[in-house]
Design a protein around this motif. Sequence first.
Motif, PDB file in Angstrom:
ATOM      1  N   ASP A   1      -1.414   2.452 -13.610  1.00  0.00           N
ATOM      2  CA  ASP A   1      -2.337   2.048 -12.553  1.00  0.00           C
ATOM      3  C   ASP A   1      -2.347   0.532 -12.376  1.00  0.00           C
ATOM      4  N   ARG A   2      -2.238  -0.209 -13.486  1.00  0.00           N
ATOM      5  CA  ARG A   2      -2.223  -1.670 -13.410  1.00  0.00           C
ATOM      6  C   ARG A   2      -0.960  -2.155 -12.686  1.00  0.00           C
ATOM      7  N   ILE A   3       0.160  -1.524 -12.983  1.00  0.00           N
ATOM      8  CA  ILE A   3       1.409  -1.893 -12.309  1.00  0.00           C
ATOM      9  C   ILE A   3       1.308  -1.608 -10.815  1.00  0.00           C
ATOM     10  N   LEU A   4       0.788  -0.435 -10.456  1.00  0.00           N
ATOM     11  CA  LEU A   4       0.668  -0.073  -9.039  1.00  0.00           C
ATOM     12  C   LEU A   4      -0.317  -0.988  -8.310  1.00  0.00           C
ATOM     13  N   ALA A   5      -1.366  -1.429  -9.002  1.00  0.00           N
ATOM     14  CA  ALA A   5      -2.326  -2.353  -8.390  1.00  0.00           C
ATOM     15  C   ALA A   5      -1.656  -3.685  -8.067  1.00  0.00           C
ATOM     16  N   GLN A   6      -0.810  -4.154  -8.985  1.00  0.00           N
ATOM     17  CA  GLN A   6      -0.092  -5.406  -8.736  1.00  0.00           C
ATOM     18  C   GLN A   6       0.891  -5.260  -7.578  1.00  0.00           C
ATOM     19  N   VAL A   7       1.548  -4.097  -7.520  1.00  0.00           N
ATOM     20  CA  VAL A   7       2.482  -3.842  -6.423  1.00  0.00           C
ATOM     21  C   VAL A   7       1.739  -3.809  -5.096  1.00  0.00           C
ATOM     22  N   ALA A   8       0.539  -3.204  -5.085  1.00  0.00           N
ATOM     23  CA  ALA A   8      -0.237  -3.076  -3.845  1.00  0.00           C
ATOM     24  C   ALA A   8      -0.614  -4.436  -3.282  1.00  0.00           C
ATOM     25  N   GLU A   9      -0.738  -5.439  -4.138  1.00  0.00           N
ATOM     26  CA  GLU A   9      -1.120  -6.772  -3.688  1.00  0.00           C
ATOM     27  C   GLU A   9       0.084  -7.633  -3.314  1.00  0.00           C
ATOM     28  N   ALA A  10       1.286  -7.100  -3.547  1.00  0.00           N
ATOM     29  CA  ALA A  10       2.506  -7.861  -3.227  1.00  0.00           C
ATOM     30  C   ALA A  10       2.808  -7.796  -1.728  1.00  0.00           C
ATOM     31  N   SER A  11       3.787  -8.574  -1.311  1.00  0.00           N
ATOM     32  CA  SER A  11       4.188  -8.574   0.100  1.00  0.00           C
ATOM     33  C   SER A  11       4.866  -7.250   0.443  1.00  0.00           C
ATOM     34  N   ALA A  12       4.920  -6.934   1.733  1.00  0.00           N
ATOM     35  CA  ALA A  12       5.530  -5.678   2.175  1.00  0.00           C
ATOM     36  C   ALA A  12       6.980  -5.540   1.714  1.00  0.00           C
ATOM     37  N   PRO A  13       7.820  -6.577   1.799  1.00  0.00           N
ATOM     38  CA  PRO A  13       9.205  -6.434   1.307  1.00  0.00           C
ATOM     39  C   PRO A  13       9.267  -6.123  -0.185  1.00  0.00           C
ATOM     40  N   ARG A  14       8.372  -6.748  -0.981  1.00  0.00           N
ATOM     41  CA  ARG A  14       8.382  -6.494  -2.414  1.00  0.00           C
ATOM     42  C   ARG A  14       7.897  -5.076  -2.727  1.00  0.00           C
ATOM     43  N   ARG A  15       6.931  -4.583  -1.951  1.00  0.00           N
ATOM     44  CA  ARG A  15       6.466  -3.214  -2.153  1.00  0.00           C
ATOM     45  C   ARG A  15       7.591  -2.223  -1.870  1.00  0.00           C
ATOM     46  N   ARG A  16       8.323  -2.470  -0.775  1.00  0.00           N
ATOM     47  CA  ARG A  16       9.434  -1.574  -0.418  1.00  0.00           C
ATOM     48  C   ARG A  16      10.521  -1.625  -1.494  1.00  0.00           C
ATOM     49  N   LEU A  17      10.778  -2.829  -2.039  1.00  0.00           N
ATOM     50  CA  LEU A  17      11.782  -2.963  -3.091  1.00  0.00           C
ATOM     51  C   LEU A  17      11.369  -2.163  -4.316  1.00  0.00           C
ATOM     52  N   PHE A  18      10.090  -2.255  -4.682  1.00  0.00           N
ATOM     53  CA  PHE A  18       9.611  -1.522  -5.852  1.00  0.00           C
ATOM     54  C   PHE A  18       9.737  -0.017  -5.624  1.00  0.00           C
ATOM     55  N   GLU A  19       9.323   0.451  -4.457  1.00  0.00           N
ATOM     56  CA  GLU A  19       9.402   1.878  -4.151  1.00  0.00           C
ATOM     57  C   GLU A  19      10.850   2.372  -4.204  1.00  0.00           C
ATOM     58  N   ARG A  20      11.773   1.556  -3.671  1.00  0.00           N
ATOM     59  CA  ARG A  20      13.185   1.937  -3.693  1.00  0.00           C
ATOM     60  C   ARG A  20      13.706   1.973  -5.131  1.00  0.00           C
ATOM     61  N   ALA A  21      13.247   0.994  -5.943  1.00  0.00           N
ATOM     62  CA  ALA A  21      13.686   0.935  -7.336  1.00  0.00           C
ATOM     63  C   ALA A  21      13.193   2.160  -8.103  1.00  0.00           C
ATOM     64  N   ILE A  22      11.923   2.546  -7.918  1.00  0.00           N
ATOM     65  CA  ILE A  22      11.379   3.713  -8.609  1.00  0.00           C
ATOM     66  C   ILE A  22      12.113   4.976  -8.168  1.00  0.00           C
ATOM     67  N   ALA A  23      12.392   5.090  -6.885  1.00  0.00           N
ATOM     68  CA  ALA A  23      13.125   6.265  -6.389  1.00  0.00           C
ATOM     69  C   ALA A  23      14.505   6.351  -7.035  1.00  0.00           C
ATOM     70  N   ALA A  24      15.171   5.188  -7.190  1.00  0.00           N
ATOM     71  CA  ALA A  24      16.484   5.176  -7.836  1.00  0.00           C
ATOM     72  C   ALA A  24      16.367   5.566  -9.303  1.00  0.00           C
ATOM     73  N   GLY A  25      15.303   5.087  -9.963  1.00  0.00           N
ATOM     74  CA  GLY A  25      15.094   5.429 -11.366  1.00  0.00           C
ATOM     75  C   GLY A  25      14.807   6.910 -11.555  1.00  0.00           C
ATOM     76  N   ARG A  26      14.115   7.509 -10.605  1.00  0.00           N
ATOM     77  CA  ARG A  26      13.842   8.953 -10.690  1.00  0.00           C
ATOM     78  C   ARG A  26      15.141   9.751 -10.534  1.00  0.00           C
ATOM     79  N   LYS A  27      16.035   9.274  -9.713  1.00  0.00           N
ATOM     80  CA  LYS A  27      17.337   9.933  -9.574  1.00  0.00           C
ATOM     81  C   LYS A  27      18.112   9.856 -10.901  1.00  0.00           C
ATOM     82  N   ARG A  28      17.989   8.711 -11.566  1.00  0.00           N
ATOM     83  CA  ARG A  28      18.658   8.555 -12.874  1.00  0.00           C
ATOM     84  C   ARG A  28      18.100   9.561 -13.868  1.00  0.00           C
ATOM     85  N   TYR A  29      16.775   9.759 -13.853  1.00  0.00           N
ATOM     86  CA  TYR A  29      16.165  10.726 -14.758  1.00  0.00           C
ATOM     87  C   TYR A  29      16.656  12.146 -14.463  1.00  0.00           C
ATOM     88  N   ALA A  30      16.662  12.508 -13.182  1.00  0.00           N
ATOM     89  CA  ALA A  30      17.113  13.857 -12.803  1.00  0.00           C
ATOM     90  C   ALA A  30      18.563  14.074 -13.218  1.00  0.00           C
TER      91      ALA A  30
END
Length: 599
Positions: A287-316
């Motif tokens: 929750d703390r990580i997501l709160a920090q992401v929520a306060e970041a700029s829109a490009p940084r939020r999109r980068l984080f979301e893309r990174a997490i999606a890529a990491g989930r693919k690695r897990y699968a």
Amino acid sequence: MQRVAERVARGAGVGEARSLMGALYRNVEARGDEVALASKVGDEWRGISYADLWRRVGDFAAGLSSLGVGSGAKVAIICGNRPEWAVADLAAQGLGAATVPVYPTLGTDQIGHILADSGAVVAVVEDEELLERVAGLRDVLPGLRHVLIIEGDPGDRAVAFRDVEERGADEPLLDPDGWRALDRDDIATIIYTSGTTGRPKGVVLTHGNFLSNVEGIRRALPFRPDDVFLSLLPLSHVFERCGQYLALSLGAATYYAESIQQVPENLREVRPTVVLSVPRLYEKMRDRILAQVAEASAPRRRLFERAIAAGRKRYAAGREGRRLGAGERALLRACDRLVFRKVREAFGGRLRFFVSGGAKLEGEIGEFFYAAGVTIIEGYGLTETSPVVACNRLPVPKFGTVGTVLDHTEVRVSGEGEVQVRGPGVMRGYWNAPEAARGAFTPDGWYRTGDLGELDGEGFLKITDRLKNLIVLSTGKNVAPQPVESAIVASPLVSQAVVLGDGRKYVSALIVPDYDAVRRELGTEAPNEELADDGRCRRLIEAEVERTCGRFAGYERPKKISLLGRELTHEAGELTPTLKVKSRVVAERYAEEIQGLYS
């Protein structure tokens, strides 16, 4: 004969140490100059080497012996995590005595019950506040001969811990190697279960119980002598206690965190390689990580979301045993450099893995951290199994399960769905409660955990709920509340959830929103109590409940919710030390709110 599911998981293998003292001594010889334990004094972390720890244990053992402590005696420890806890524990065990850990946060009547039931002859307390509480019980505890205080003025009611240690240094034991006579069948400790209902029972655990557990854990996971553990949970709890024995058996270092509030700072200072904790910590971190992401700029939020999606693919891909394509691997390297490295730096930068136990870890939390390059290993166990029964393995855990069964342990699932265990980690019994002990085992000798679960086709164990927690609706439908609660608290907007409905027509829930997250979402600075009555907050949380519970059957989903204005806490008596909800306490304390859900 009880009907039993066909699938049975089993393993094999034991080690050579005959006692916990023997397991420690091997590292005193091999790694005497290395740090064994460390705590923060002022602004400085101060370590105790294995050689110094062994010396202090010997001195304190001699001091205890001069007070009449010997084989079969009971020594209570009422103290927060610090080196003296380990010194007292091991010193008493070295004399053939058993230690009785007591949570310092317990009420005076509970402390009195444990000291009386165990027959403790010595109590080690941390400070004057605890001394005051224990001293007030002396009249009803005729067997309690001595109280030792670690810090503060002992007055005429106690003896200073350091004085006992110094007395032992001046007058050492006539047989300093007496601990070598200890065997695996000797009692090491009596741990009183915190429990969510009823009087605590004393679980009798032997040296062999713990040693078999440590050996099984070491075969399951790649722990190393150069590991650095950050100790967060109370040593009074079996999970943290076994973690300390594990570290001491490895020759690793254990650093005691100052407090839960100081964990973020301590992670950066200590830079641990291994951390053991309960799911609540990981939920808060996410929750703390997501709160920090929520306060970041829109490009940084999109980068984080893309990174997490890529990491989930690695897990699968890891779970399916397939290799990612070149483009996907390149993307992950970029994500690691730009995003995930910062996440790991917040944990000190050299963490190898977290370990989760004590309660269910929602699979979503595990996948989130794995996607970010931080692995959480979930396991399962109970005080009565000293404690670990099963755990996930590296490199790719199976989130949503508690892993596979440890070596030399057997698990079966009864026809009623109860998980049952047999092996060298299972307790000797309950102290002074032979009837309860007999009732804890099946006629053919398997320990009845009281947990509902299942073994999948790969041998992974999944715990669904506590048998006694099952909600039986007036319609005849059965609802396991834990999976529903876990799904709800996986929402970044929810902090806690308690699902209700036994004997009612439908399921409802008491929910504590994550008010900081709600304030950010609604753009308000309103206090918690005001938000709990705010229609906007209610609609927000209702939408989250509907979203997170979509996979459950209609009768399992909460039909109504009530928002609480503050978190349930251990200090208020609403949670156990491992943050499980005490249902009876909550039901009594929030009876009016619950009635409102069904009026």
